[in-house]
Design a protein around this motif. Structure first.
Motif, short mmCIF file in Angstrom:
data_model
loop_
_atom_site.label_atom_id
_atom_site.label_comp_id
_atom_site.label_asym_id
_atom_site.label_seq_id
_atom_site.Cartn_x
_atom_site.Cartn_y
_atom_site.Cartn_z
N HIS A 42 66.04 33.40 64.38
CA HIS A 42 66.79 33.52 65.64
C HIS A 42 66.67 32.22 66.42
N HIS A 74 71.84 42.25 68.89
CA HIS A 74 71.27 42.32 70.24
C HIS A 74 71.74 43.67 70.77
N HIS A 88 64.93 40.63 68.78
CA HIS A 88 64.03 40.61 69.96
C HIS A 88 63.81 41.99 70.58
N GLU A 139 71.73 35.82 65.27
CA GLU A 139 72.05 36.90 66.23
C GLU A 139 73.39 36.65 66.91
ZN LIG Z 1 69.82 38.17 72.28
#
Ligand SMILES: [Zn+2]
Length: 495
Positions: free
Chosen positions: A59, A199, A233, A83
């Protein structure tokens, strides 16, 4: 052999090998790991240091030379933009190849940018700013007609055929988009044999208005389509609700759903101020205040809602730092550790491009002149993980932290990209992407005030057998980075 790294503590996270040994390198490969001394005219004494596979960052939006150099000094040998992704990936690979890169690089295709191109006529292009500039525009988040959807998916397909490493899905920035479109993308990824990188949308208890819970959507898509769904994340999108997300993930993984996760070791995130989840009403739902947001370029802490609205209108693509957990508060710190220590999770930086307070210098300028600003994760994620998770708090063993930074991210990709089986390991036959660091000294130095202070403790870093860091200094003319490409192009040609 061209080179022997002699007498270091060699750690291979795949086999669990952890002994004082010599590492022999020929060309771009590791050819021997031996507890008996290896003969070679070029021997470098690395006694007292740890020798391990270079880190693979799943990422990294910091895809230019200055950003890659900061990551090299943080132990990274492969930095991938998955991402957000980009489109056309062909252009991004060509640009990086023409300019040269110190680290290996690669790209997923970008659902968000494909939608921006199709729905609001955005200009496609390899810079993250192509996405950031429109991130807060509701136009790209609108329902797509059947015709538009066909063209969006055609663009994703074309990128996959050109070697994209999967599909980046910024659905958290378009939280009301039709859930069927998300499932359809997972279906395309399953068909192409590549992962998606999401995400997530807000959790439904944060925003009851979303059409589906952000965590449940990812897990369900894995179950329904068989696609490998990588959950980006999980620290920042879960924040203080990490236990809820862990419970959902535990259940999905127990049922064999192909879901993987990543996290970064900071209590703040960084994104464009125009993001949907930074609108005043969305902030309130996340228990955040405007004063939790700091503008990167000016250091301004946003005083109130009125100022937030002004800044969102004036420059919606401007990068900000958003403090969603307080790292000084033990309860919040524990939430962060729970995200980082999720069984089988990867460490991934979410490194962002540098913002310059004045005109940017030529990209090869080093050391970075004053005026470079960025979230500290861009420079310090991996050294900070070693420092906090292993050395200071002993949450994980040294081998476990190394594994989360190298082997585990390589495994996320290796079904789609067989070449990744030679990364994240340190044994005969591995790529010579090798990190040598001082276990007593390795530490991040970047802070929220000075985000570009490089980590210290990385002594040597080899990428494809060439030094990018030698004796703790960057080798400035070394650009051995190579493209990492998906293999769908091969199967498409074979058909
Ligand atoms: Zn993000």
């Amino acid at each position: 052999m061209d080179l022997v790294l002699s007498g270091g503590r060699v750690i291979d996270p795949e086999s669990g090998f952890d002994e004082v040994a010599d590492v022999g390198i020929a060309g771009d490969r590791v050819v021997s790991v031996s507890t008996a001394p290896l003969e070679c005219p070029t021997r470098i004494d690395v006694s007292g240091l740890v020798v391990c596979p270079g880190f693979v960052d799943l990422h990294s939006h910091g895809q230019a030379i200055p950003e890659q150099r900061l990551q090299a000094l943080d132990g990274v040998t492969t930095a991938l933009e998955l991402e957000a992704g980009t489109t056309p990936v062909r252009v991004a690979y060509a640009k990086a190849g023409a300019e040269g890169r110190p680290l290996n690089y690669g790209y997923a295709t970008s659902w968000a940018l494909a939608r921006m191109v199709e729905l609001i006529g955005a200009q496609p292009g390899p810079s993250l700013h192509a996405i950031l500039n429109h991130l807060g525009d509701p136009g790209w988040q609108a329902p797509a007609t059947t015709k538009q959807r066909v063209r969006i998916f055609q663009r994703l397909y074309d990128d996959l055929a050109d070697g994209a490493l999967g599909i980046g899905i910024l659905v958290g920035y378009a939280p009301h988009v039709d859930p069927n479109e998300f499932v359809a993308m997972a279906g395309l990824a399953a068909q192409a044999g590549v992962p998606t990188y999401t995400h997530a949308r807000p959790l439904i208890d944060v925003d009851p208005g979303v059409p589906v819970d952000g965590a449940t959507e990812i897990i369900r898509a894995a179950g329904e389509t068989g696609a490998h769904m990588h959950y980006c994340h999980v620290n920042s999108t879960s924040a203080r609700r990490i236990e809820k997300v862990r419970t959902l993930l535990d259940k999905a993984m127990a049922e064999g759903a192909p879901v993987t996760v990543e996290a970064y070791p900071y209590g703040a995130g960084s994104t464009a101020i125009g993001a949907a989840f930074l609108a005043p009403e969305a902030l309130k739902r996340s228990d955040l205040r405007p004063s939790d947001i700091v503008v990167v370029a000016t250091g301004e802490r946003i005083a109130d809602e009125k100022r937030l609205l002004e800044l969102r209108a004036a420059d919606p693509g401007a990068l900000v730092i958003v403090h969603f957990l307080d790292e000084d508060n033990p309860v919040d710190r524990d939430h962060l550790v729970r995200a980082l220590a999720y069984p089988g999770g990867a460490i991934a930086s979410d490194a962002v491009p540098l913002t310059w307070s004045g005109p940017p210098p030529p990209p090869t300028t080093w050391p970075l002149p004053p005026g470079a600003l960025v979230h500290p994760r861009s420079a310090g994620t991996f050294a900070k993980s070693l420092r906090t998770l292993w050395r200071e708090h002993g949450v994980l063993s040294l081998t476990e932290v190394i594994s989360r930074c190298s082997l585990i991210p390589a495994q996320v990709l290796e079904k789609a990209v067989p070449a990744m089986r030679r990364k994240g390991r340190l044994k005969a036959g591995s790529d010579a992407d090798v990190l040598v660091f001082d276990p007593d000294r390795i530490t991040d130095q970047a802070t929220y005030v000075d985000g570009v202070r490089p980590s210290i403790g990385v002594v040597h870093l080899l990428v494809n057998g060439s030094f990018v860091v030698r004796d703790s200094s960057l080798v400035l003319d070394s650009m051995p980075g190579r493209p990492i490409r998906g293999s769908m192009s091969l199967s498409a040609k074979a058909e």
